[in-house]
Design a protein around this motif. Structure first.
Motif, PDB file in Angstrom:
ATOM      1  N   TYR A 101       0.776  -1.220  -0.054  1.00  0.00           N
ATOM      2  CA  TYR A 101       0.055   0.098  -0.055  1.00  0.00           C
ATOM      3  C   TYR A 101       0.887   1.262  -0.031  1.00  0.00           C
ATOM      4  O   TYR A 101       0.493   2.154  -0.528  1.00  0.00           O
ATOM      5  N   GLU A 102       2.107   1.295   0.596  1.00  0.00           N
ATOM      6  CA  GLU A 102       2.613   2.513   0.522  1.00  0.00           C
ATOM      7  C   GLU A 102       3.115   2.533  -0.811  1.00  0.00           C
ATOM      8  O   GLU A 102       3.429   3.869  -1.283  1.00  0.00           O
ATOM      9  N   ASN A 105       0.500   4.070  -2.757  1.00  0.00           N
ATOM     10  CA  ASN A 105       0.303   5.398  -2.432  1.00  0.00           C
ATOM     11  C   ASN A 105       1.181   6.259  -3.645  1.00  0.00           C
ATOM     12  O   ASN A 105       0.911   7.529  -3.939  1.00  0.00           O
ATOM     13  N   HIS A 157      -1.890   4.042   5.033  1.00  0.00           N
ATOM     14  CA  HIS A 157      -1.786   3.690   3.314  1.00  0.00           C
ATOM     15  C   HIS A 157      -2.755   3.182   2.845  1.00  0.00           C
ATOM     16  O   HIS A 157      -3.018   2.147   2.736  1.00  0.00           O
TER      17      HIS A 157
END
Length: 157
Positions: A101-102, A105, A157
Motif C-alpha cells: 500500500y505504501e 500510494n 496507506h
C-alpha cells in the motif's frame, strides 16, 4: 504500445481468471489478518468466475515486497513489478493485490502529478485503465483491500 497492451491483458488475467487464484494467494501479505480472513471469503466465493468479465490494469515503480506471503511470494512480486513498472495502472493493480500500500500510494501521487503537469493522449488512456481498476476493486479479488479500508487508523496507506 504492444508491450503496454500485453501488460494490461496480463494484469486482467491475473486479477480475474479463477485459475490464477493460487498465484494471487502467493502475492498476499503473510502478516495481515484482514487479508487472511478476506482471502478465505474469496476462496469460498463462487463469484470469481463472474468477475472475469470485469476489466482492469495498473503500473508503477519500486520495491518493498518484504511483507509478501509464500516462500516465493517476494520474488514473484518483484519479478512482476519489474516487468510492469513502466505501466502505472498495471503496477498499481499489482501493488494493491500484493498489499504493497505504501508503494501504491507513491504510484498514485506520481501519476497524479504527471497527469496534471503533462496532459496528453496518454492521459485519456490512463483514465480508462484506472476506471477498469476502480470497477475491479468491487470484485472478490480485492476483498482484502476493502477489509483493510474499514480500519483507516490502523492502516494509513
Amino acid at each position: 504500445e504492444v508491450a503496454a497492451s500485453l501488460t494490461e491483458r496480463l494484469t486482467m488475467i491475473l486479477l480475474t481468471v479463477p485459475e490464477f487464484a493460487s498465484l494471487r494467494r502467493k502475492l498476499l501479505p503473510a502478516d495481515d489478518t484482514a487479508h487472511a480472513s478476506a482471502q478465505q471469503l474469496v476462496d469460498d466465493s463462487p463469484s470469481d468466475a463472474a468477475s472475469a468479465s470485469t476489466p482492469a490494469a495498473a503500473d508503477g515503480g519500486g520495491s518493498g515486497a518484504g511483507a509478501v506471503a509464500a516462500k516465493d511470494g517476494p520474488g514473484l512480486f518483484l519479478a512482476l513489478y519489474r516487468a510492469w513498472q513502466r505501466y502505472p495502472v498495471s503496477a498499481l493493480s499489482l501493488c494493491l493485490l500484493a498489499g504493497e500500500y505504501e508503494k501504491s500510494n507513491e504510484l498514485v501521487k506520481t501519476v497524479a502529478v504527471h497527469m496534471r503537469d503533462k496532459p496528453g493522449d496518454w492521459t485519456l488512456q490512463m483514465l480508462l485503465e484506472l476506471d477498469k481498476l476502480v470497477q475491479l476493486l468491487e470484485s472478490p479479488v480485492f476483498a482484502p483491500l476493502r477489509m483493510r479500508l474499514l480500519c483507516p487508523a490502523e492502516h494509513p496507506h
